[in-house]
Design a protein around this motif. Structure first.
Motif, PDB file in Angstrom:
ATOM      1  N   ALA A  67      -2.944  -5.487  -9.164  1.00 30.18           N
ATOM      2  CA  ALA A  67      -2.253  -4.308  -9.697  1.00 30.18           C
ATOM      3  C   ALA A  67      -1.691  -3.449  -8.565  1.00 30.18           C
ATOM      4  CB  ALA A  67      -3.199  -3.485 -10.572  1.00 30.18           C
ATOM      5  N   LEU A  68      -2.457  -3.298  -7.511  1.00 33.34           N
ATOM      6  CA  LEU A  68      -1.970  -2.517  -6.361  1.00 33.34           C
ATOM      7  C   LEU A  68      -0.767  -3.197  -5.712  1.00 33.34           C
ATOM      8  CD1 LEU A  68      -5.419  -1.543  -4.828  1.00 33.34           C
ATOM      9  CD2 LEU A  68      -3.722   0.056  -5.759  1.00 33.34           C
ATOM     10  N   ILE A  69      -0.856  -4.493  -5.533  1.00 31.94           N
ATOM     11  CA  ILE A  69       0.259  -5.232  -4.922  1.00 31.94           C
ATOM     12  C   ILE A  69       1.490  -5.162  -5.816  1.00 31.94           C
ATOM     13  CG2 ILE A  69       1.039  -7.553  -4.294  1.00 31.94           C
ATOM     14  CD1 ILE A  69      -1.886  -8.050  -3.303  1.00 31.94           C
ATOM     15  N   ARG A  70       1.287  -5.286  -7.108  1.00 30.35           N
ATOM     16  CA  ARG A  70       2.402  -5.224  -8.065  1.00 30.35           C
ATOM     17  C   ARG A  70       3.110  -3.863  -8.023  1.00 30.35           C
ATOM     18  NH1 ARG A  70      -0.481  -6.769 -12.249  1.00 30.35           N
ATOM     19  NH2 ARG A  70      -0.949  -4.687 -13.016  1.00 30.35           N
ATOM     20  N   ASN A  71       2.359  -2.803  -7.734  1.00 35.60           N
ATOM     21  CA  ASN A  71       2.909  -1.440  -7.729  1.00 35.60           C
ATOM     22  C   ASN A  71       3.113  -0.876  -6.326  1.00 35.60           C
ATOM     23  OD1 ASN A  71       2.930  -0.548 -10.679  1.00 35.60           O
ATOM     24  ND2 ASN A  71       0.920  -1.488 -10.457  1.00 35.60           N
ATOM     25  N   ARG A  72       3.109  -1.733  -5.320  1.00 41.51           N
ATOM     26  CA  ARG A  72       3.143  -1.234  -3.938  1.00 41.51           C
ATOM     27  C   ARG A  72       4.391  -0.417  -3.604  1.00 41.51           C
ATOM     28  NH1 ARG A  72       2.423  -5.931   0.005  1.00 41.51           N
ATOM     29  NH2 ARG A  72       2.659  -7.373  -1.681  1.00 41.51           N
ATOM     30  N   SER A  73       5.547  -0.759  -4.156  1.00 39.44           N
ATOM     31  CA  SER A  73       6.748   0.013  -3.821  1.00 39.44           C
ATOM     32  C   SER A  73       6.694   1.410  -4.433  1.00 39.44           C
ATOM     33  CB  SER A  73       8.028  -0.722  -4.219  1.00 39.44           C
ATOM     34  OG  SER A  73       7.981  -1.096  -5.565  1.00 39.44           O
ATOM     35  N   GLU A  74       6.206   1.524  -5.666  1.00 36.39           N
ATOM     36  CA  GLU A  74       6.057   2.851  -6.275  1.00 36.39           C
ATOM     37  C   GLU A  74       4.978   3.652  -5.544  1.00 36.39           C
ATOM     38  OE1 GLU A  74       5.322   5.085 -10.569  1.00 36.39           O
ATOM     39  OE2 GLU A  74       5.182   2.899 -10.477  1.00 36.39           O
ATOM     40  N   LEU A  75       3.884   2.990  -5.182  1.00 36.42           N
ATOM     41  CA  LEU A  75       2.826   3.672  -4.422  1.00 36.42           C
ATOM     42  C   LEU A  75       3.364   4.163  -3.076  1.00 36.42           C
ATOM     43  CD1 LEU A  75      -0.162   1.313  -5.222  1.00 36.42           C
ATOM     44  CD2 LEU A  75      -0.105   3.780  -5.645  1.00 36.42           C
ATOM     45  N   ARG A  76       4.161   3.336  -2.431  1.00 38.46           N
ATOM     46  CA  ARG A  76       4.743   3.722  -1.131  1.00 38.46           C
ATOM     47  C   ARG A  76       5.593   4.978  -1.285  1.00 38.46           C
ATOM     48  NH1 ARG A  76       8.891   0.028   2.503  1.00 38.46           N
ATOM     49  NH2 ARG A  76       8.899   1.407   4.317  1.00 38.46           N
ATOM     50  N   ARG A  77       6.421   4.990  -2.318  1.00 37.89           N
ATOM     51  CA  ARG A  77       7.309   6.137  -2.533  1.00 37.89           C
ATOM     52  C   ARG A  77       6.516   7.408  -2.836  1.00 37.89           C
ATOM     53  NH1 ARG A  77       8.757   7.831  -7.019  1.00 37.89           N
ATOM     54  NH2 ARG A  77       8.550   5.927  -8.234  1.00 37.89           N
ATOM     55  N   VAL A  78       5.519   7.313  -3.724  1.00 32.57           N
ATOM     56  CA  VAL A  78       4.736   8.483  -4.124  1.00 32.57           C
ATOM     57  C   VAL A  78       3.856   8.982  -2.967  1.00 32.57           C
ATOM     58  CG1 VAL A  78       2.951   9.290  -5.713  1.00 32.57           C
ATOM     59  CG2 VAL A  78       4.796   7.856  -6.552  1.00 32.57           C
ATOM     60  N   VAL A  79       3.256   8.052  -2.229  1.00 34.38           N
ATOM     61  CA  VAL A  79       2.417   8.438  -1.093  1.00 34.38           C
ATOM     62  C   VAL A  79       3.267   9.113  -0.016  1.00 34.38           C
ATOM     63  CG1 VAL A  79       1.054   7.516   0.834  1.00 34.38           C
ATOM     64  CG2 VAL A  79       0.578   6.766  -1.491  1.00 34.38           C
ATOM     65  N   ALA A  80       4.422   8.534   0.289  1.00 34.07           N
ATOM     66  CA  ALA A  80       5.281   9.084   1.341  1.00 34.07           C
ATOM     67  C   ALA A  80       5.823  10.458   0.964  1.00 34.07           C
ATOM     68  CB  ALA A  80       6.436   8.132   1.617  1.00 34.07           C
ATOM     69  N   LYS A  81       6.032  10.695  -0.333  1.00 36.60           N
ATOM     70  CA  LYS A  81       6.550  11.988  -0.783  1.00 36.60           C
ATOM     71  C   LYS A  81       5.606  13.124  -0.391  1.00 36.60           C
ATOM     72  CE  LYS A  81       8.512  12.721  -5.045  1.00 36.60           C
ATOM     73  NZ  LYS A  81       8.450  12.870  -6.513  1.00 36.60           N
ATOM     74  N   GLY A  82       4.314  12.845  -0.366  1.00 32.93           N
ATOM     75  CA  GLY A  82       3.335  13.879  -0.048  1.00 32.93           C
ATOM     76  C   GLY A  82       3.004  13.999   1.426  1.00 32.93           C
ATOM     77  N   LEU A  83       3.660  13.203   2.265  1.00 37.58           N
ATOM     78  CA  LEU A  83       3.373  13.233   3.697  1.00 37.58           C
ATOM     79  C   LEU A  83       4.637  13.556   4.486  1.00 37.58           C
ATOM     80  CD1 LEU A  83       1.237   9.961   3.946  1.00 37.58           C
ATOM     81  CD2 LEU A  83       0.403  12.301   3.790  1.00 37.58           C
ATOM     82  N   ALA A  84       4.454  14.215   5.600  1.00 35.82           N
ATOM     83  CA  ALA A  84       5.595  14.560   6.457  1.00 35.82           C
ATOM     84  C   ALA A  84       5.678  13.545   7.593  1.00 35.82           C
ATOM     85  CB  ALA A  84       5.437  15.971   7.004  1.00 35.82           C
TER      86      ALA A  84
END
Length: 139
Positions: free
Chosen positions: A78-95
């Motif tokens: 499930a994590l691998i399947r959603n990795r691009s969305e996770l990348r986008r959401v995680v990066a949004k909260g980091l500078a």
């Protein structure tokens, strides 16, 4: 100095450690709050034990395990399947200059700890440890 399979060079820099911890916290928050649009992933409680980053900070490897260790392979998929969305959401909260590519690996730390406990509980090992302590006390 001779290299062996345990020595792979210098450890991570302070910057890698700091960014890894930032990514770990953010990823944990995202998974805890169910910010991803995948009902399979949102129904799982996943622990992010550690995140290690590459020297250039462009790849972040997250060591994960579902709560209780059940359905680990399903959680990883499930994590691998959603990795691009996770990348986008995680990066949004980091500078960060770059959003790190996320990789996921099952955390085997608990399995290794259980194996170590099992080894230390063997009678032969207990006897060897006791003998070593007696030798140290004699010095």
């Amino acid at each position: 100095m001779a290299k062996n399979k345990f020595h792979t060079g210098p450890g991570p820099s302070q910057r890698q450690l700091r960014v890894g911890e930032l990514v770990r916290r953010r990823l944990s928050d995202v998974l805890a709050h169910g910010d991803i649009h995948d009902p399979d992933l949102n129904r799982m409680s996943i622990t992010v034990a550690e995140v290690r980053t590459s020297p250039d900070l462009k790849v972040a490897t997250a060591y994960v395990l579902p709560l209780g260790g059940d359905h680990a392979q399903e959680a990883l998929e499930a994590l691998i399947r959603n990795r691009s969305e996770l990348r986008r959401v995680v990066a949004k909260g980091l500078a960060l200059k770059y959003a790190p590519q996320l990789r996921f690996v099952l955390d085997d730390t608990f399995d290794r700890m259980d194996e170590t406990r099992r080894l230390f509980s063997q009678e032969a090992v207990k006897r060897d440890i006791a003998d070593d302590q007696e030798d140290d006390d004699a010095l």
